[in-house]
Each structure stands twice: as C-alpha cells, then as structure tokens.
Design a protein around this motif. Structure first.
Motif, PDB file in Angstrom:
ATOM      1  N   ILE A   1      48.469  64.145   5.047  1.00 21.53           N
ATOM      2  CA  ILE A   1      48.813  62.733   5.240  1.00 21.53           C
ATOM      3  C   ILE A   1      50.157  62.442   4.568  1.00 21.53           C
ATOM      4  CG2 ILE A   1      48.123  60.344   4.768  1.00 21.53           C
ATOM      5  CD1 ILE A   1      46.389  61.758   6.860  1.00 21.53           C
ATOM      6  N   GLN A   2      51.047  61.788   5.306  1.00 21.48           N
ATOM      7  CA  GLN A   2      52.401  61.530   4.810  1.00 21.48           C
ATOM      8  C   GLN A   2      52.610  60.109   4.315  1.00 21.48           C
ATOM      9  OE1 GLN A   2      53.099  63.797   8.562  1.00 21.48           O
ATOM     10  NE2 GLN A   2      55.208  63.708   7.857  1.00 21.48           N
ATOM     11  N   GLY A   3      51.633  59.248   4.515  1.00 22.36           N
ATOM     12  CA  GLY A   3      51.753  57.879   4.012  1.00 22.36           C
ATOM     13  C   GLY A   3      50.473  57.104   4.241  1.00 22.36           C
ATOM     14  N   ILE A   4      50.184  56.206   3.310  1.00 23.61           N
ATOM     15  CA  ILE A   4      49.052  55.282   3.443  1.00 23.61           C
ATOM     16  C   ILE A   4      49.626  53.877   3.483  1.00 23.61           C
ATOM     17  CG2 ILE A   4      46.916  54.423   2.419  1.00 23.61           C
ATOM     18  CD1 ILE A   4      46.716  57.102   0.904  1.00 23.61           C
ATOM     19  N   PHE A   5      49.365  53.144   4.559  1.00 19.21           N
ATOM     20  CA  PHE A   5      49.857  51.784   4.732  1.00 19.21           C
ATOM     21  C   PHE A   5      48.722  50.803   4.457  1.00 19.21           C
ATOM     22  CE2 PHE A   5      52.914  54.357   6.831  1.00 19.21           C
ATOM     23  CZ  PHE A   5      54.115  53.662   6.769  1.00 19.21           C
ATOM     24  N   ILE A   6      48.979  49.841   3.578  1.00 17.80           N
ATOM     25  CA  ILE A   6      47.954  48.894   3.147  1.00 17.80           C
ATOM     26  C   ILE A   6      48.168  47.539   3.818  1.00 17.80           C
ATOM     27  CG2 ILE A   6      46.913  47.732   1.171  1.00 17.80           C
ATOM     28  CD1 ILE A   6      46.484  50.774   1.211  1.00 17.80           C
ATOM     29  N   THR A   7      47.098  46.992   4.384  1.00 15.91           N
ATOM     30  CA  THR A   7      47.191  45.672   5.020  1.00 15.91           C
ATOM     31  C   THR A   7      47.084  44.538   4.011  1.00 15.91           C
ATOM     32  OG1 THR A   7      44.802  45.638   5.457  1.00 15.91           O
ATOM     33  CG2 THR A   7      46.232  46.511   7.198  1.00 15.91           C
ATOM     34  N   HIS A   8      46.208  44.694   3.009  1.00 13.29           N
ATOM     35  CA  HIS A   8      46.058  43.699   1.940  1.00 13.29           C
ATOM     36  C   HIS A   8      45.199  44.297   0.838  1.00 13.29           C
ATOM     37  CE1 HIS A   8      42.466  43.070   4.395  1.00 13.29           C
ATOM     38  NE2 HIS A   8      41.906  42.423   3.391  1.00 13.29           N
ATOM     39  N   GLU A   9      45.069  43.576  -0.262  1.00 16.84           N
ATOM     40  CA  GLU A   9      44.554  44.165  -1.496  1.00 16.84           C
ATOM     41  C   GLU A   9      43.046  44.126  -1.674  1.00 16.84           C
ATOM     42  OE1 GLU A   9      45.353  39.790  -2.499  1.00 16.84           O
ATOM     43  OE2 GLU A   9      46.258  41.361  -1.260  1.00 16.84           O
ATOM     44  N   HIS A  10      42.285  43.637  -0.721  1.00 17.81           N
ATOM     45  CA  HIS A  10      40.833  43.597  -0.894  1.00 17.81           C
ATOM     46  C   HIS A  10      40.266  45.015  -0.971  1.00 17.81           C
ATOM     47  CE1 HIS A  10      40.628  39.220   0.798  1.00 17.81           C
ATOM     48  NE2 HIS A  10      41.112  39.285  -0.428  1.00 17.81           N
ATOM     49  N   ILE A  11      39.215  45.173  -1.758  1.00 17.78           N
ATOM     50  CA  ILE A  11      38.724  46.496  -2.124  1.00 17.78           C
ATOM     51  C   ILE A  11      38.291  47.322  -0.919  1.00 17.78           C
ATOM     52  CG2 ILE A  11      36.321  45.824  -2.499  1.00 17.78           C
ATOM     53  CD1 ILE A  11      38.462  48.192  -4.715  1.00 17.78           C
ATOM     54  N   ASP A  12      37.821  46.669   0.163  1.00 17.17           N
ATOM     55  CA  ASP A  12      37.412  47.423   1.344  1.00 17.17           C
ATOM     56  C   ASP A  12      38.592  47.956   2.142  1.00 17.17           C
ATOM     57  OD1 ASP A  12      37.874  44.666   1.968  1.00 17.17           O
ATOM     58  OD2 ASP A  12      36.832  44.891   3.877  1.00 17.17           O
TER      59      ASP A  12
ATOM     60  N   VAL B   1      56.795  51.949  11.992  1.00 16.59           N
ATOM     61  CA  VAL B   1      55.691  51.085  11.576  1.00 16.59           C
ATOM     62  C   VAL B   1      56.251  49.722  11.215  1.00 16.59           C
ATOM     63  CG1 VAL B   1      53.777  50.786   9.976  1.00 16.59           C
ATOM     64  CG2 VAL B   1      54.452  53.098  10.682  1.00 16.59           C
ATOM     65  N   GLN B   2      55.735  48.688  11.859  1.00 20.23           N
ATOM     66  CA  GLN B   2      56.217  47.325  11.630  1.00 20.23           C
ATOM     67  C   GLN B   2      55.055  46.417  11.267  1.00 20.23           C
ATOM     68  OE1 GLN B   2      58.302  45.539  14.938  1.00 20.23           O
ATOM     69  NE2 GLN B   2      59.458  44.205  13.564  1.00 20.23           N
ATOM     70  N   ALA B   3      55.213  45.675  10.176  1.00 17.96           N
ATOM     71  CA  ALA B   3      54.187  44.732   9.724  1.00 17.96           C
ATOM     72  C   ALA B   3      54.409  43.364  10.352  1.00 17.96           C
ATOM     73  CB  ALA B   3      54.225  44.618   8.205  1.00 17.96           C
ATOM     74  N   PHE B   4      53.316  42.612  10.486  1.00 17.79           N
ATOM     75  CA  PHE B   4      53.429  41.217  10.908  1.00 17.79           C
ATOM     76  C   PHE B   4      52.384  40.394  10.152  1.00 17.79           C
ATOM     77  CE2 PHE B   4      50.611  43.359  13.891  1.00 17.79           C
ATOM     78  CZ  PHE B   4      49.539  42.494  14.040  1.00 17.79           C
ATOM     79  N   ASP B   5      52.717  39.139   9.900  1.00 22.64           N
ATOM     80  CA  ASP B   5      51.870  38.277   9.079  1.00 22.64           C
ATOM     81  C   ASP B   5      50.586  37.896   9.809  1.00 22.64           C
ATOM     82  OD1 ASP B   5      53.689  38.260   6.984  1.00 22.64           O
ATOM     83  OD2 ASP B   5      54.719  36.465   7.717  1.00 22.64           O
ATOM     84  N   ILE B   6      49.482  37.858   9.038  1.00 22.88           N
ATOM     85  CA  ILE B   6      48.203  37.373   9.539  1.00 22.88           C
ATOM     86  C   ILE B   6      47.697  36.298   8.588  1.00 22.88           C
ATOM     87  CG2 ILE B   6      47.641  39.519  10.741  1.00 22.88           C
ATOM     88  CD1 ILE B   6      45.891  40.304   8.361  1.00 22.88           C
ATOM     89  N   SER B   7      46.506  35.761   8.827  1.00 19.94           N
ATOM     90  CA  SER B   7      46.002  34.625   8.050  1.00 19.94           C
ATOM     91  C   SER B   7      44.692  35.004   7.363  1.00 19.94           C
ATOM     92  CB  SER B   7      45.785  33.423   8.986  1.00 19.94           C
ATOM     93  OG  SER B   7      45.299  32.310   8.268  1.00 19.94           O
ATOM     94  N   HIS B   8      44.785  35.321   6.073  1.00 16.86           N
ATOM     95  CA  HIS B   8      43.618  35.767   5.318  1.00 16.86           C
ATOM     96  C   HIS B   8      43.799  35.362   3.859  1.00 16.86           C
ATOM     97  CE1 HIS B   8      39.961  38.018   4.971  1.00 16.86           C
ATOM     98  NE2 HIS B   8      40.460  38.932   4.155  1.00 16.86           N
ATOM     99  N   ASP B   9      42.712  35.318   3.113  1.00 18.29           N
ATOM    100  CA  ASP B   9      42.797  34.881   1.718  1.00 18.29           C
ATOM    101  C   ASP B   9      43.193  36.034   0.810  1.00 18.29           C
ATOM    102  OD1 ASP B   9      40.428  36.216   2.055  1.00 18.29           O
ATOM    103  OD2 ASP B   9      39.197  34.776   0.946  1.00 18.29           O
ATOM    104  N   ALA B  10      44.413  36.490   1.001  1.00 19.92           N
ATOM    105  CA  ALA B  10      44.986  37.576   0.211  1.00 19.92           C
ATOM    106  C   ALA B  10      46.445  37.223  -0.079  1.00 19.92           C
ATOM    107  CB  ALA B  10      44.877  38.897   0.971  1.00 19.92           C
ATOM    108  N   ALA B  11      47.099  38.041  -0.912  1.00 21.40           N
ATOM    109  CA  ALA B  11      48.442  37.697  -1.375  1.00 21.40           C
ATOM    110  C   ALA B  11      49.438  37.564  -0.226  1.00 21.40           C
ATOM    111  CB  ALA B  11      48.923  38.754  -2.372  1.00 21.40           C
ATOM    112  N   LYS B  12      49.550  38.596   0.584  1.00 19.95           N
ATOM    113  CA  LYS B  12      50.424  38.559   1.780  1.00 19.95           C
ATOM    114  C   LYS B  12      49.874  39.544   2.801  1.00 19.95           C
ATOM    115  CE  LYS B  12      55.230  38.983   3.369  1.00 19.95           C
ATOM    116  NZ  LYS B  12      55.176  37.756   4.191  1.00 19.95           N
ATOM    117  N   PRO B  13      48.782  39.188   3.456  1.00 18.08           N
ATOM    118  CA  PRO B  13      48.126  40.123   4.381  1.00 18.08           C
ATOM    119  C   PRO B  13      48.941  40.341   5.646  1.00 18.08           C
ATOM    120  CG  PRO B  13      47.145  37.957   4.570  1.00 18.08           C
ATOM    121  CD  PRO B  13      48.122  37.871   3.435  1.00 18.08           C
ATOM    122  N   VAL B  14      48.828  41.556   6.187  1.00 17.11           N
ATOM    123  CA  VAL B  14      49.578  41.891   7.400  1.00 17.11           C
ATOM    124  C   VAL B  14      48.718  42.699   8.357  1.00 17.11           C
ATOM    125  CG1 VAL B  14      51.810  41.898   6.203  1.00 17.11           C
ATOM    126  CG2 VAL B  14      50.522  44.046   6.422  1.00 17.11           C
TER     127      VAL B  14
END
Length: 260
Positions: free
Chosen positions: A49-60, A112-125
């Motif tokens: 694996i060459q990279g792990i991309f995180i969508t937001h910080e929730h433990i799951d 890989v391009q991120a885009f904003d979504i609407s969730h109760d996290a710091a800056k979810p994508v």
C-alpha cells in the motif's frame, strides 16, 4: 483500475483501489490485523500500500491507520483540520508520512481529489479517484446532498454511496432522541431514500457500478437498503437491466474485486 470494499459499515470502513502500479486505501477504520487479513484474502499485501487517504477522524474510519503506517511505512493523507482532530487517536506517525492535502494529489498513476461533505467532523470529505479516463467516487458520512456534492459524484464509473439507515427504523428504534436527531440531521448520515433520490439524477450520466455502503447495524439491513433504492430507481424509469449494476458492501467481509 480495480476496486474492492474491504469493509463498510458503522463498525468500520476500508476501501482498496489499485492500478498496475499503484495501490491505496481510503480509510482504515478497523484493526490493522483485520485490514491485513482482508487484503490477503483478495491476493494483496499491506506492505504494497502506497497511501492511506482519510475521509474524517471518526474511529470507524481511522482505527488502523496509525498501526498500518508504522508497520509498513505508509504515508497517511488528510486535510489539516482532520489531521489535527485525529492525531490523538492514531498515535505517533513518522513526520514524512504525515501528508497534508488541501484538495488533490497525484500518487503513482492515480489522481485523488477531495470534495466537501456534510458531517459532524472537523472537515469531512469524499474522494474522487481518476485513472485512464475512469472515475471512482466514494461518498459516505454526509447528512445532506449539496449541489457541490451532486456535481462531484456525476460521471462516476463506480460510486460507493452511503445507505446508512431507514428513517422509520431510526424514529421507532431505541436510540435516545439526541442521537436520532444527529443521524437524521444535515450533519449525520444518508438514508436509503436520500441515496436513491441522488442516484436517480447521477445514473442518467452513465454510472455503471453502484455499491451501497456504510449501513447501520441497528437502523438498516441489506435487503431493505437494496429494495428501497431499487424501487426509487424504478419509479423514476431507471432499470438495473440497462447496464447498471447495484450491489451491497458488507461490514464483516469484502466485496468482489471490481475491474473498471
């Protein structure tokens, strides 16, 4: 480009994307051991694996990210706000493997391009991933669909889309009211109906493979999610017999490997 949902659900999420020369994960929300085993089960190795991309910080979505990064020297990509929020949970990561991204990044032959979504996290994508004129889109953990989200997911060859809950099951279920309000709110999760209605618009643009994802253990079940989405599509004149594949993802096992 190939795709496999290793795990998807309220108990943990991890998606695998590969080309001939590049292999990445999006989220690592289970133990490192479980993710390694899931990769082995599809003939892959975590060490590749060459990279792990995180969508937001929730433990799951981050549980195994630090472990895998330390064990296999894997860079972890996230925006600055997400990094700040998840640092206490992922443990020590080598400075060179802390990759802060604002919008997009090239890794191997993937864009890989991120885009904003609407969730109760710091800056979810959510993420759009491109290779050789193919597009994979990952959209989970959003309580509403904005015009921007809709624009970003259009034209996908494969879309992983959240069908977290059935609204009636949430309302009559055992959750306390504040939690019900969170799940159903604009910073919560997509319902079966919301996903179905979004698909009615974007499938007309040529999406080929749809994977229903991130199901709640308490407020949904696969047959209900699938049937709800299928019925909404049918009511809008969209047939799954016309080159559109709709399948489920699973909380406790991987999907097949899809080849785009």
């Amino acid at each position: 480009m190939k795709f496999c949902s290793l795990y998807s659900g309220s108990s943990g999420n991890c998606q695998f994307i590969k080309t001939d020369s590049t292999k990445i994960l999006v989220d690592a929300g289970l133990s490192g051991k479980k993710i390694q085993q899931a990769l082995t089960n599809i003939g892959e190795e975590a060490s590749d694996i060459q990279g792990i991309f995180i969508t937001h910080e929730h433990i799951d979505h981050i549980q195994g990210a630090g472990i895998l990064s330390r064990r296999f020297n894997i860079p972890v990509f996230a925006n600055e706000e997400t990094w700040n929020a998840m640092k206490p949970s992922v443990g020590q990561i080598k400075p060179e493997n802390i990759r802060v991204i604002d919008d997009s990044v090239e890794i191997g032959d993937l864009f890989v391009q991120a885009f904003d979504i609407s969730h109760d996290a710091a800056k979810p994508v959510g993420y759009k991933i491109f290779n050789d004129n193919k597009k994979i889109c990952l959209l989970t953990d959003t309580g509403c669909v904005t015009p921007s989200i809709k624009q970003n997911v259009m034209g996908s060859d494969l879309i992983l889309i959240e069908t977290n809950h059935d609204e009636d099951m949430v309302l009559i279920g055992s959750y306390p009211w504040p939690l019900k309000r969170r799940v159903l709110g604009e910073f919560g999760h997509m319902s079966n109906d919301l996903a179905g209605n979004l698909l009615c618009e974007i499938l007309k643009k040529g999406t080929e493979i749809v994977l229903l994802a991130h199901l709640s253990k308490e407020n949904n079940f696969p047959e209900l999610a699938f049937k709800t989405v299928e019925n909404i599509l049918g009511e809008n004149g969209i047939s799954t017999n016309e080159g559109i594949t709709i399948n489920m993802t699973y909380r406790d096992k991987s999907t097949k490997v899809y080849d785009l």
